[in-house]
Every structure is written in C-alpha cells, then in structure tokens.
Scaffold this active site. Structure first.
Site, short mmCIF file in Angstrom:
data_model
loop_
_atom_site.label_atom_id
_atom_site.label_comp_id
_atom_site.label_asym_id
_atom_site.label_seq_id
_atom_site.Cartn_x
_atom_site.Cartn_y
_atom_site.Cartn_z
N MET A 1 4.44 3.24 2.07
CA MET A 1 5.81 3.20 2.78
C MET A 1 6.46 4.01 3.71
SD MET A 1 8.41 0.43 4.47
CE MET A 1 9.30 1.38 5.49
N GLY B 1 0.87 -1.08 -0.23
CA GLY B 1 0.34 -0.17 -0.43
C GLY B 1 0.74 1.29 -0.19
N ASN C 1 9.44 5.18 5.26
CA ASN C 1 10.14 6.16 4.91
C ASN C 1 10.47 7.96 5.68
OD1 ASN C 1 10.86 4.18 2.58
ND2 ASN C 1 9.60 5.49 1.07
N HIS D 1 -2.19 6.39 8.75
CA HIS D 1 -1.16 5.36 8.86
C HIS D 1 0.33 5.54 8.97
CE1 HIS D 1 -0.75 1.20 9.34
NE2 HIS D 1 0.95 1.26 8.67
N GLU D 2 0.60 6.02 7.36
CA GLU D 2 2.44 6.44 6.84
C GLU D 2 2.74 7.44 7.77
OE1 GLU D 2 3.12 3.81 5.98
OE2 GLU D 2 1.37 3.05 4.31
N1 TRP Z 1 5.62 -0.65 6.18
C1 TRP Z 1 4.71 -0.53 5.33
C2 TRP Z 1 3.72 -0.19 6.09
O1 TRP Z 1 2.69 -0.40 6.71
C3 TRP Z 1 4.05 -1.55 4.56
C4 TRP Z 1 5.44 -2.59 3.90
C5 TRP Z 1 6.01 -3.30 4.24
C6 TRP Z 1 5.83 -1.95 2.44
N2 TRP Z 1 6.75 -3.71 3.42
C7 TRP Z 1 6.94 -3.21 2.08
C8 TRP Z 1 5.08 -1.63 1.32
C9 TRP Z 1 7.11 -3.50 0.78
C10 TRP Z 1 5.66 -1.75 0.11
C11 TRP Z 1 6.78 -2.46 0.19
O2 TRP Z 1 3.02 1.29 5.69
ZN ZN Z 2 2.39 0.47 8.59
#
Ligand code: TRP
Ligand code: ZN
Length: 879
Positions: free
Chosen positions: A270, A268, A272, A304-305
C-alpha cells in the site's frame, strides 16, 4: 460485521461534498484492545452550501465516545450516530469550524485487516479504499484532501517505534513508561493514504540524493533479525527513485521514505504517503528463502508503490470509479521500470502471459467490467486484473498511438495541471489530447466498454498487381448486457514478413503510421502496394492491443513466423499460438494419450531454439514452457474437461522431453551454476532454462531421480522449490518426495512465507486425491485461517492453480472452496470474496461439473449474513 445492504454506487451520481476537511489532527492512545482516537477536524463549508446542510460522516463499526463542535459538547438532538454514520445537523453559521470526535477501537479484534489492526504485535493501518472510516468518522472519499498532523502515544516497551506519514516533528517521554511522537505531512491527502505503524521492529537505513540535490532518508522496517533480507528491497527502492527521475522527471518530495513489512496483509502493498506498508513476502528475500520470481515481484512492487507517490498520491482519484487513473498508470510505470531493469522482450512476454491468464478470463466471464466501471456495490471487488492490467495496457496504447515524445509531453502536462488534485480519466485523456493535438475521443472507449475485442483477419495477395490486401474486422461481444459496443481505436503493430520485414510503397484503407495500423472502423481493407512476393503478416507485435485475433495464421505460417519474424516477440507469439493450437486439437482426440501432441516441425523449432545460444536464456525458457492447463482451457472456451487437458499436457511434456532429451541434458549440465547465487535477470534466466530442462528430463524418464538430486544439492530456493514441485507433482507418494517435503518443513517451519511454498506445491499436485491433502494441511500447525498469505497459498493455489484437483468430477472441490469462503467471510470478507473469483469461469465447464459448481455456490448463497463483498461476487457470478 457489515452485511449486504443492496446499495449500488453510480458514477453519474457523483457530487462534490458539501464540506471540506482542511486539517485533520489525530491523536492515538494505543492499547491492544482499547485504543482511543481523538480527531480534530478543521471543516470548511463549501461556497454556496446552506448553513443548515448537515455534515454526514462515514463510519464502520465505530463506537463514539465524545463529540464537540468548536470545543463545545453538542446537545443530544444536534446529531445522530450509528456505527457506520455520524450526521451532525446543528452546525455553526460560520464557514469554518472544528469538529472533535473521540472513538474507541479494539485493534486486536480486527481480523478484517482494514482500519487499525495488529499484525504479530505491530500496530498498523490499511485505509484504502474505505478503511479510514474504521478509525474515526470522516468524509472518507478520495476527493477530500486534508493536511494531517498525527500524535501517537504508546507504552515504550510495546512500541518503541511510532510512525506516520510525513516528517516527525516532535517526540518525547511520558509518565508510566509511555512515550509519544508527532508527525506532520505537509501534502494534503485523501484519507485512504493515511498510515500509522507502531511496534518493535528492526530497521535498514540508506539514503538517496534526488536530482535537485535533496537528501532523502530511506528506512525499511522488518521483524528483528530479518534486516539482511531487506537489502534487495532497499536496492530496488533506490533504483526506482533514480529511474522515475530519468524516465519521467519525477522527484521524491519528503525528507524521509519509509517501508514497513507486516505479515498479515490483504493484498501486496500500500502506497500510503511517505510510509508504504508491505506484505512481508514482497520485501524479504535472500537466496535461501526466495525464488527468482520472488525477487522480480519485490522489485516490481517496491517500484509500483514508490511510483504511486506521483501517480496516485500527488494526483489522486476524484472517486473510486477512477481507480485505473492511479492503478493502470502505475502498473504501466512499473512494467516499464522492470523492462529497463531486465530484458524488454522477456518482460513483455511475462506481462502478456499474465494478462491472458487473469484479465482475459475476467473479461470473458460474468465478472467482466469496464476499465473504468460505472457502478459498484463493493469497491474492494474492483481491484481487478481489468482495472490494473488492462488499465496499464490502455496507457501503453496511448503511447503507441502518440509516440514516446508526445506521450511524455502529455504526461508532463497531466502532472503540471493536476498536481495536488483529485482527477478523472477525462482530465487524463485531455492532457494527452492537448499535448499532441490528437483527438482521443474514440480511443477513450477503452475505458468504457468491457470485453476483449476480436479482430477477424484475412488476406489476399495479387502477384500481378504486387498488392497485398489485409482485411481486418473488429467485433466486440459485450458480455455485459446493455454495455456499449461501438468500434474502438485499436493500434496494431505489425510487419509483413518475407525474407525480413518487407517495405511497401503505398498503403490505403487505414491509417498506417510507421509499424502501426490504426483500426478505427468496423472493417478495413488495407492495401499495400509494391509487394514483390506473398508475405506472412506478423500482427500485434509486442501485444500492442489487448485483443484476440481470429483466425490465427495456419500452422505453416505460424511455423514460418516462429523461425523468421524479425521481431523477437513476434517469434514467441507465433510459436506459442502454434503449440496451443496443437494441444487444443489433441484435447479433442478422446481416449488417445499415446499419440503425439506436437507435430514434427513444432518439435523441431522448439529444440532448435533450446540449443540456440544467440537467444537469451530467459527467452528460450519462455519458448519451451508449454501453455498451462488453464491456458488451454481458456482457448477451448466451453464444455471444458480438465482431465482431458491434463492428459494432453502430460503427453506433450513427455513427447518434447524425449524429442529434446540430448539437448536438455546438455543444457541441464552446461548451465550448472559455477559461482555464488545472484538474483540478476541474466542469472535468473539461466536457472529458469536449466530448470525447464530438468522438467523435460524428468517427464521423458518418467521419474524424479534427477529432481531429487537437484533438491539435495541446491544452494538456493529457486532450484529447490522447482525440484520439489516436480517431485510432488510427478510422484507424490515416492519416498524421495516424502523425505524432501519433511526436510523442507523441518528447515522452514518457523518461516511462514517460506512454508507458503510448501503449502502451494502440495495444493497444486494434479489429481482428485489432492483435496484430501489440502484438507489435512488446513490442520498443519503452520497453517492459519486468519492469515491471508496462508489462505492464498493453500486454498487459493488449490482453486486457481490445480485444474484437475479442484475440478473433481464429484464437485467436492467446489464444496470445499465454498465452505472455506463461508468460514473466512465471517472475519475477512475481502479475502473471502477474492477466493470466490476462482469460480468465475464455471460456465465454461462441461455440463456435469458446471451443475456441481453452481450447486456449491447456491449453497453458499443461502447463508445468512454474508458480507457485501462475497454477496456481490456471488450475485454477479451466478447470473
Ligand atoms: N493501492 C494498493 C496498490 O495497488 C493496493 C490496495 C488497495 C490494497 N486496497 C488495498 C492493499 C487493501 C492492501 C489492502 O498498490
Ligand atoms: Zn497500486
């Protein structure tokens, strides 16, 4: 391509690294198929570690071009290198030194979408969980925090935009039409939060003033021309920032917050640091192209992000076993945000439906695992409903047990104590214990024990003694062999319903605080004193714990609760249990699809709620939505015949449609929009109730005339997509249906995320014939095997959202899925492995299908060179 190596990572083997990477200076020279990455790592040997301890760095498909220590080239025998490891044996005596590494990458060839890749010409990165090691050799683990400085060089024409985490500290022009930018992120972070984006994108700008008065620049980057479609996402971002200050006291910490939307993305979005990267379907929306559900998802995922900035980034995970530390907590936070933005009860119902649809089957099948797993062979396979959704429910239970004030105090303490650290679940729980003075050691079992606890309840009323006794037994059937199954602490919110919620003047047999019974022992006999008449217990209000209750109250009691429970969620819960039971019973009445599925009382409750304007529209829409075919299958649990369930579902829709025809007609006409489209929750609720009414009218009439009319008249995608789905699912071959499908394709052929709806609607048309259209659609010019959104819209929707189409009695559906997985696994193992989870409930099928499902997976398992991702899911699913 990485293939199975058989290594299992264990929680108990955790050990801090010998070396730290205090600073990471990266320099990228970007070219589509020949990118050069120079990394200068400021290394520190941890105290007590001998100087001859080798420094072993992770890699994945890397090509090493140059290696220096403190600026000096190393002798050939001073290190060993392979695509997935760089081990340096000859190191300086001093505690600190620099390692310089040059690697060469081919972003255009990266179809795994992990590491540095290109999406529609934009360079972007995805590093969680272990993608950074595809960029340079590194200690690619979340407990190694480093301060990053990133220089990006590219041809100005190809990539006028150069982004990374933190603040831009420098930029300028180079020779030959190149330019550069330098970014510095002052917050130490693990490598999985690194990001780089470079390309030619449009931008929407805004700003936010934080609670301490700092101005933050907000930027959302999208494809040129799509800027207006980012307006809702921007609004959701500002609301998220404000809400996190008000609800949790969390303030943003950098001068800029950026979001980039890309069209090739494995999940969905990320989180960062300072530079979130999103699947574009969770950013772009306008009424012509997005449904109300899309808007709600965008709002939730933007939140969420953003919320991860504190729960995940400022405090990260010590190791990947602690994944729920950031994911469960952040899902809980985004749930609360959406509840505050929308209607709390309606939001809770949606969450519970999702939890039961995705997490319960996971917990009941071969892929079951604890919220905090203890071992994995491929971490990407643990971004699951259990870690995310059950992880959130566990946090919710902590709040239920401690109450909102102590919960908030515990969370504040957690932030205070662990800011800047990589933490564990133990530390998280300890913060709540210390802030509340409560012992949560039994509660912590929720993180350890897989499976859904079952509460076995019975009751007795003694009129003479005015005593009401509730007997509650907890049983955990651990599907994972050897897993512990000690009694858990289960908070059960409840009421004793008569004419309203009854009071009692004494209770024994369990700790009861306010409206919560704390189940902690294998068995409780809870006696309520001073109860003047026999009550009907309303248990598990608000779904206060992720458990099942058995037996559910009888039909009469459920009907009573559906009408009289003072708790609105409790009314919905009782009603949906009542309907599910009757549908389930009808599925066992073989060869009878003429008779009624629902009894009169149930139909009566439903039509009454439909016409009761004192309820929110969205609540009424949820009440009127019959449990789906997958829900009924889950309730039946074994020996499942998807065709029988489908017949019952259709019969119930027809029956209810006829029973409520006048009311549905009134709703359908009365709720016609009389103003411009607005995505707000109240307007969305009206549309959903009107569209449910439309469904029933079509089922009652046995035709799609009205849906075709709605399709033609609609001024928004919510109504259009709903009408199109009705047409395709009820009369796939009708002229109106074919015309509507053609018109949709004509209008949206250049808009992939809109075409995904077109693929999905066709993939979910019930019946064995759908496989032929799915196969044909893989040849459609709009389909692309290497784009995860397309694959999920067509093949994912077919295998998870079409019980009769997928579970063809001849097993062709399973064969098709497993062949598609074999193909996709060649370039994108993560997406392939996720598709395979559609098979997780195969053992619940009737014998014929079960054998065919097993056979299809066995054929897949015979392939050589399967990825570790697919091999892991396959091994666990088949055993
Ligand atoms: N950490 C991200 C979230 O929950 C999701 C995520 C984990 C992700 N691994 C990923 C997104 C790999 C893209 C590709 O918000
Ligand atoms: Zn998350």
């Amino acid at each position: 391509m990485r293939t199975e190596t058989g290594t299992v990572i264990r929680l108990e083997d955790y050990r801090p690294s010998d070396y730290l990477i205090e600073t990471t200076d990266l320099s990228f020279s970007l070219q589509p198929d020949a990118t050069v990455v120079r990394a200068k790592l400021g290394i520190r040997r941890r105290e007590g570690v001998p100087a001859d301890a080798p420094l072993t760095l992770d890699g994945d498909e890397l090509v090493l071009k140059d290696l220096r220590i403190n600026g000096e080239t190393l002798a050939e025998n001073g290190f060993t290198v392979s695509p997935d490891r760089l081990s340096i044996g000859e190191l300086p005596e001093s505690d600190t030194f620099t390692v310089e590494i040059e690697t060469a990458l081919d972003p255009s060839a990266n179809k795994q979408l992990m590491g540095l890749y290109r999406s529609s010409g934009t360079y972007c990165t995805q590093c969680e969980a272990e993608g950074f090691r595809r960029i340079t050799y590194f200690l690619d683990r979340p407990d190694v925090l480093s301060v990053y400085t990133v220089r990006i060089e590219a041809r100005t024409e190809d990539a006028p935009l150069l982004l990374s985490n933190g603040n831009r500290i420098e930029d300028g022009v180079l020779d030959n039409g190149w330019h550069y930018a330098v970014w510095h992120d002052p917050f130490p972070k693990p490598s999985y939060l690194f990001a780089l984006v470079a390309g030619n994108l449009g931008v929407v700008r805004d700003s936010f003033t934080t609670m301490s008065g700092r101005d933050v620049a907000l930027e959302i980057y999208v494809e040129h021309g799509k800027e207006p479609r980012a307006a809702f996402a921007m609004d959701a971002l500002k609301r998220s920032m404000k809400w996190d200050e008000e609800a949790f006291g969390r303030e943003y910490d950098l001068d800029v917050f950026m979001i980039v939307a890309v069209s090739d993305f494995n999940m969905g979005a990320m989180e960062n640091k300072g530079l979130n990267v999103f699947n574009d379907k969770y950013v772009l929306a306008d009424e012509r192209t997005a449904t109300d559900a899309d808007y709600a998802n965008i709002e939730a995922i933007i939140a969420h992000e953003y919320f991860h900035n504190w729960t995940g980034n400022r405090i990260t995970c010590r190791d990947w076993f602690q994944l729920c530390l950031k994911e469960g907590l952040t899902v809980f936070r985004d749930h609360e945000f959406s509840a505050d933005m929308r209607s709390r009860t309606v939001k809770r119902i949606a969450e519970v439906k999702l939890l039961k649809a995705h997490q319960f089957p996971e917990d009941a099948g071969p892929l079951a695992h604890p919220v905090r797993p203890r071992r994995y062979s491929e971490i990407n396979n643990f971004y699951t409903a259990t870690v995310y959704e059950k992880g959130s429910e566990v946090v919710r239970m902590i709040r239920t047990i401690l109450g909102p004030e102590k919960f908030r105090a515990g969370l504040d303490l957690y932030f205070d104590r662990h800011d800047g650290e990589a933490a564990t679940i133990e530390q998280f729980i300890k913060a709540f214990e210390d802030a509340s003075g409560k012992d949560l050691s039994q509660f912590a079992l929720w993180y350890e024990q897989p499976g859904t606890p079952n509460l076995i309840v019975s009751n007795n009323y003694d009129a003479a003694a005015k005593q009401f006794t509730l007997t509650v037994e907890q049983r955990l059937k651990p599907p994972v062999e050897g897993a512990p199954h000690a009694p858990m602490h289960i908070p059960v919110k409840f009421g004793l319903v008569g004419a309203g919620d009854m009071e009692w003047n004494g209770v024994s047999g369990a700790d009861v605080t306010g409206d919560v019974i704390h189940i902690t022992k294998p068995k409780h006999e809870i006696v309520f004193e001073g109860i003047a008449e026999r009550p009907v217990p309303s248990l598990l209000r608000g779904f206060s714990a992720p458990v099942t209750i058995y037996p559910e109250p009888d039909d009469g009691e459920l009907a009573f609760l559906a009408r009289n429970d003072p708790d609105e969620y409790g009314r919905w819960q009782a009603l949906s249990a009542l309907i599910a039971r009757q549908m389930k019973q009808a599925a066992f009445r073989t060869d009878d699809d003429s008779g009624d599925v629902l009894d009169l009382a149930t139909c009566d409750i439903l039509t009454q709620i439909a016409s009761d304007d004192s309820y929110e529209h969205a609540f009424r829409a949820f009440c009127l939505t019959l449990p789906g075919e997958n829900d009924i299958a889950r309730e039946i649990g074994s020996d499942i015949d998807p065709d029988a369930i489908h017949r019952v579902h259709a019969a119930a829709s027809r029956q209810l449609g006829k029973a409520g025809e006048r009311i549905f007609a009134r709703l359908f006409h009365g709720l016609e929009a009389n103003g411009p489209y607005s995505p707000d929750a109240v307007s969305a609720g009206k549309r959903s109730l009107r569209n449910i009414a439309l469904s029933y009218l079509c089922h009652a009439a046995g035709d799609i005339e009205l849906a075709a009319k709605v399709y033609g008249d609609a001024d928004n995608m919510t109504d259009r997509a709903h009408a199109l789905a009705l047409m395709v699912h009820l009369k796939p071959k009708a002229d109106e249906t074919l015309d509507a499908l053609a018109a949709f394709q004509q209008e949206f052929r250049a808009e992939p995320i809109v075409m995904d709806k077109w693929f999905m609607i066709q993939a979910t048309a019930p019946g064995a014939k759908t496989l032929d259209s799915v196969k044909a659609l893989t040849g459609n010019p709009g389909f692309a095997w290497d784009n995860p959104n397309r694959v999920r819209a067509l093949i994912g929707a077919y295998s998870t959202g079409n019980p009769t189409g997928f579970n063809r009695a001849d097993g062709e559906g399973y064969q098709f899925l497993c062949q598609a997985i074999g193909r996709i696994d060649g370039y994108n193992p993560q997406v392939a492995a996720r598709l395979l989870t559609a098979m997780r409930s195969w053992k619940n099928l009737e014998a014929g299908r079960r054998e065919l499902a097993r056979g299809a997976m066995a054929t897949l398992a015979e392939r050589q060179n399967l990825s570790r991702d697919v091999r892991d899911i396959l091994d666990r699913t088949l055993t």
